[in-house]
Motif scaffolding. Structure first.
Motif, PDB file in Angstrom:
ATOM      1  N   GLY A 128       0.847  -1.186   0.000  1.00  0.00           N
ATOM      2  CA  GLY A 128       0.000   0.000   0.000  1.00  0.00           C
ATOM      3  C   GLY A 128       0.878   1.229   0.000  1.00  0.00           C
ATOM      4  N   ASN A 129       0.319   2.367   0.364  1.00  0.00           N
ATOM      5  CA  ASN A 129       1.167   3.540   0.483  1.00  0.00           C
ATOM      6  C   ASN A 129       1.691   3.650   1.918  1.00  0.00           C
ATOM      7  N   THR A 130       2.571   4.601   2.152  1.00  0.00           N
ATOM      8  CA  THR A 130       3.231   4.711   3.450  1.00  0.00           C
ATOM      9  C   THR A 130       2.230   4.879   4.590  1.00  0.00           C
ATOM     10  N   GLN A 131       1.226   5.729   4.407  1.00  0.00           N
ATOM     11  CA  GLN A 131       0.263   5.950   5.482  1.00  0.00           C
ATOM     12  C   GLN A 131      -0.522   4.691   5.799  1.00  0.00           C
ATOM     13  N   GLN A 132      -0.840   3.898   4.789  1.00  0.00           N
ATOM     14  CA  GLN A 132      -1.549   2.636   5.035  1.00  0.00           C
ATOM     15  C   GLN A 132      -0.686   1.658   5.834  1.00  0.00           C
ATOM     16  N   VAL A 133       0.601   1.620   5.541  1.00  0.00           N
ATOM     17  CA  VAL A 133       1.502   0.744   6.284  1.00  0.00           C
ATOM     18  C   VAL A 133       1.605   1.203   7.736  1.00  0.00           C
ATOM     19  N   ILE A 134       1.727   2.510   7.950  1.00  0.00           N
ATOM     20  CA  ILE A 134       1.801   3.049   9.311  1.00  0.00           C
ATOM     21  C   ILE A 134       0.535   2.703  10.086  1.00  0.00           C
ATOM     22  N   ASN A 135      -0.624   2.859   9.472  1.00  0.00           N
ATOM     23  CA  ASN A 135      -1.883   2.530  10.148  1.00  0.00           C
ATOM     24  C   ASN A 135      -1.952   1.052  10.504  1.00  0.00           C
ATOM     25  N   GLU A 148       8.710   4.165   2.443  1.00  0.00           N
ATOM     26  CA  GLU A 148       9.554   5.047   1.642  1.00  0.00           C
ATOM     27  C   GLU A 148       9.649   6.449   2.226  1.00  0.00           C
ATOM     28  N   GLY A 149       8.784   6.767   3.160  1.00  0.00           N
ATOM     29  CA  GLY A 149       8.787   8.097   3.745  1.00  0.00           C
ATOM     30  C   GLY A 149       9.109   8.043   5.226  1.00  0.00           C
ATOM     31  N   PRO A 150       9.298   9.188   5.857  1.00  0.00           N
ATOM     32  CA  PRO A 150       9.597   9.214   7.293  1.00  0.00           C
ATOM     33  C   PRO A 150       8.379   8.860   8.118  1.00  0.00           C
ATOM     34  N   CYS A 151       8.606   8.375   9.319  1.00  0.00           N
ATOM     35  CA  CYS A 151       7.526   8.070  10.262  1.00  0.00           C
ATOM     36  C   CYS A 151       7.942   8.593  11.625  1.00  0.00           C
ATOM     37  N   LEU A 152       7.176   9.520  12.168  1.00  0.00           N
ATOM     38  CA  LEU A 152       7.512  10.145  13.438  1.00  0.00           C
ATOM     39  C   LEU A 152       6.506   9.809  14.533  1.00  0.00           C
ATOM     40  N   HIS A 153       5.654   8.822  14.309  1.00  0.00           N
ATOM     41  CA  HIS A 153       4.640   8.481  15.314  1.00  0.00           C
ATOM     42  C   HIS A 153       5.326   7.955  16.579  1.00  0.00           C
ATOM     43  N   PRO A 154       4.942   8.438  17.749  1.00  0.00           N
ATOM     44  CA  PRO A 154       5.625   8.039  18.987  1.00  0.00           C
ATOM     45  C   PRO A 154       5.481   6.567  19.355  1.00  0.00           C
ATOM     46  N   ASP A 155       4.491   5.877  18.805  1.00  0.00           N
ATOM     47  CA  ASP A 155       4.286   4.460  19.135  1.00  0.00           C
ATOM     48  C   ASP A 155       5.015   3.522  18.178  1.00  0.00           C
ATOM     49  N   ILE A 156       5.747   4.083  17.223  1.00  0.00           N
ATOM     50  CA  ILE A 156       6.418   3.260  16.217  1.00  0.00           C
ATOM     51  C   ILE A 156       7.923   3.489  16.259  1.00  0.00           C
ATOM     52  N   GLU A 157       8.675   2.385  16.264  1.00  0.00           N
ATOM     53  CA  GLU A 157      10.125   2.459  16.138  1.00  0.00           C
ATOM     54  C   GLU A 157      10.468   2.405  14.657  1.00  0.00           C
ATOM     55  N   ALA A 158      11.072   3.474  14.155  1.00  0.00           N
ATOM     56  CA  ALA A 158      11.430   3.573  12.736  1.00  0.00           C
ATOM     57  C   ALA A 158      12.949   3.569  12.620  1.00  0.00           C
ATOM     58  N   GLY A 159      13.488   2.491  12.069  1.00  0.00           N
ATOM     59  CA  GLY A 159      14.928   2.381  11.910  1.00  0.00           C
ATOM     60  C   GLY A 159      15.348   2.570  10.465  1.00  0.00           C
ATOM     61  N   ILE A 271      12.471   0.759   8.276  1.00  0.00           N
ATOM     62  CA  ILE A 271      11.775  -0.440   8.762  1.00  0.00           C
ATOM     63  C   ILE A 271      11.018  -0.049  10.022  1.00  0.00           C
ATOM     64  N   LEU A 272       9.723  -0.377  10.066  1.00  0.00           N
ATOM     65  CA  LEU A 272       8.862   0.022  11.170  1.00  0.00           C
ATOM     66  C   LEU A 272       8.414  -1.180  11.993  1.00  0.00           C
ATOM     67  N   VAL A 273       8.438  -1.018  13.310  1.00  0.00           N
ATOM     68  CA  VAL A 273       7.891  -2.009  14.243  1.00  0.00           C
ATOM     69  C   VAL A 273       7.209  -1.239  15.368  1.00  0.00           C
ATOM     70  N   HIS A 274       6.039  -1.680  15.782  1.00  0.00           N
ATOM     71  CA  HIS A 274       5.364  -1.032  16.909  1.00  0.00           C
ATOM     72  C   HIS A 274       6.214  -1.204  18.163  1.00  0.00           C
ATOM     73  N   LYS A 275       6.321  -0.152  18.959  1.00  0.00           N
ATOM     74  CA  LYS A 275       7.201  -0.199  20.129  1.00  0.00           C
ATOM     75  C   LYS A 275       6.727  -1.218  21.168  1.00  0.00           C
ATOM     76  N   ASP A 276       5.442  -1.585  21.140  1.00  0.00           N
ATOM     77  CA  ASP A 276       4.918  -2.583  22.074  1.00  0.00           C
ATOM     78  C   ASP A 276       4.849  -3.978  21.463  1.00  0.00           C
ATOM     79  N   LYS A 277       5.388  -4.133  20.272  1.00  0.00           N
ATOM     80  CA  LYS A 277       5.315  -5.414  19.568  1.00  0.00           C
ATOM     81  C   LYS A 277       6.374  -6.370  20.087  1.00  0.00           C
ATOM     82  N   TYR A 278       5.960  -7.581  20.401  1.00  0.00           N
ATOM     83  CA  TYR A 278       6.924  -8.626  20.758  1.00  0.00           C
ATOM     84  C   TYR A 278       7.640  -9.075  19.502  1.00  0.00           C
TER      85      TYR A 278
END
Length: 300
Positions: A128-135, A148-159, A271-278
């Motif tokens: 999908g697009n970046t926003q769909q992946v973040i959601n 492909e774009g930046p992610c600054l959401h506080p609940d997501i670890e973006a490496g 690469i995005l992973v939720h900060k609470d994700k095991y």
């Protein structure tokens, strides 16, 4: 004494993901009445309601949202334990999400290498697009996201994963493709065909071109890189696309990559992973492979 069962937690997670008990029951593989009973018993044991009933849909309330990440982790740990002895290296069941450039041009090769050493693994990839992946990351619908774009959401670890180069492209017969035809004023006045808003490529292109050209004329917005390539090939306008997506069309002579040494057209993949994700073993192995392959490409 522990009264909560893993089945109750699994039904809770499935209900949160699907929004109703009927679909949750199908996902878990039990009857609707059994799922309803398991969910009711779970809420009674916790002495709280976990969902708001909105018409026929169940939506997590505050208590449900607080519990959900921990419940997802428990279910995933249980699945990981079940798979320990099923196949060498353990069972792998991953749900991935990627924005279009990564999902269409980079991940297929990486996932092929990943599965070569894990013949029994199961991988779902949503593009999908970046926003769909973040959601999808925020709602725990996928395990790992590639954008492909930046992610600054506080609940997501973006490496940071790897850099990516973009290029301005046009049909061979377009005036801008002629020698000396791609000056800054010409680019400003050209008809541009870009990705839809919400796309990582569009966000980066907007930032880069607006800051360096001072504004462009967006004549058309399309929802995919391939559609844009077809439109540009027909001479309808020019675009700015990932170089990796242009290779075939340029080699066939359908498109021309315009030299623009006066523009900075490099972005970063994350690469995005939720900060609470095991992080399961499979998730960690895939991320390491992605980073390793990116490092190899950078030295070639």
């Amino acid at each position: 004494m522990l009264r909560t069962s893993l089945r109750q937690i699994e039904v809770f997670v499935a209900t949160a993901q699907k929004g109703n008990v009927t679909q949750a029951a199908a996902l878990v593989g039990i009857t609707q009445s059994a799922a309803s009973m398991a969910l009711a018993e779970f809420e009674n044991q916790l002495a709280t309601r976990l969902f708001d009933r909105i018409g026929k849909r169940l939506a997590l309330n505050e208590d449900g949202r607080a519990l959900y990440p921990k419940a997802v982790e428990m279910v995933e740990r249980a699945r990981e334990m079940e798979g320990l002895f099923r196949q060498p290296g353990g069972a792998v069941d991953l749900r991935l999400g990627a924005s279009s450039t990564i999902g269409n041009y980079l991940l297929p090769q990486i996932l092929g290498s990943f599965r070569a050493n894990r013949p029994g693994c199961r991988i779902e990839l949503e593009v999908g697009n970046t926003q769909q992946v973040i959601n999808a990351i925020l709602h725990f619908e996928i395990d790992v996201g590639f954008v492909e774009g930046p992610c600054l959401h506080p609940d997501i670890e973006a490496g940071f994963w790897r850099p990516d180069e973009l290029a301005i492209c046009a049909a061979p017969g377009h005036p801008i493709a002629q020698p000396g035809g791609a000056g800054i004023e010409v680019l400003r006045a050209a008809d541009w065909i870009l990705r839809e808003r919400g796309s990582g490529t569009r966000e980066v292109v907007d930032q880069m071109l607006m800051s360096q050209l001072g504004g462009i004329r967006v004549m058309m917005e399309l929802g995919g890189t391939e559609a844009i390539k077809r439109a540009v090939e027909s001479g309808m306008g020019i675009s700015c696309l990932p170089k990796i997506a242009l290779v075939g069309a340029v080699e066939r002579g359908n498109l021309v990559s315009i030299p623009t040494p006066y523009l900075q057209l490099t972005r970063a993949f994350h690469i995005l992973v939720h900060k609470d994700k095991y992080r399961t073993g499979g998730m960690s192995s895939l991320i390491r492979l992605c980073q390793s392959m990116a490092a190899q490409n950078s030295t070639m």
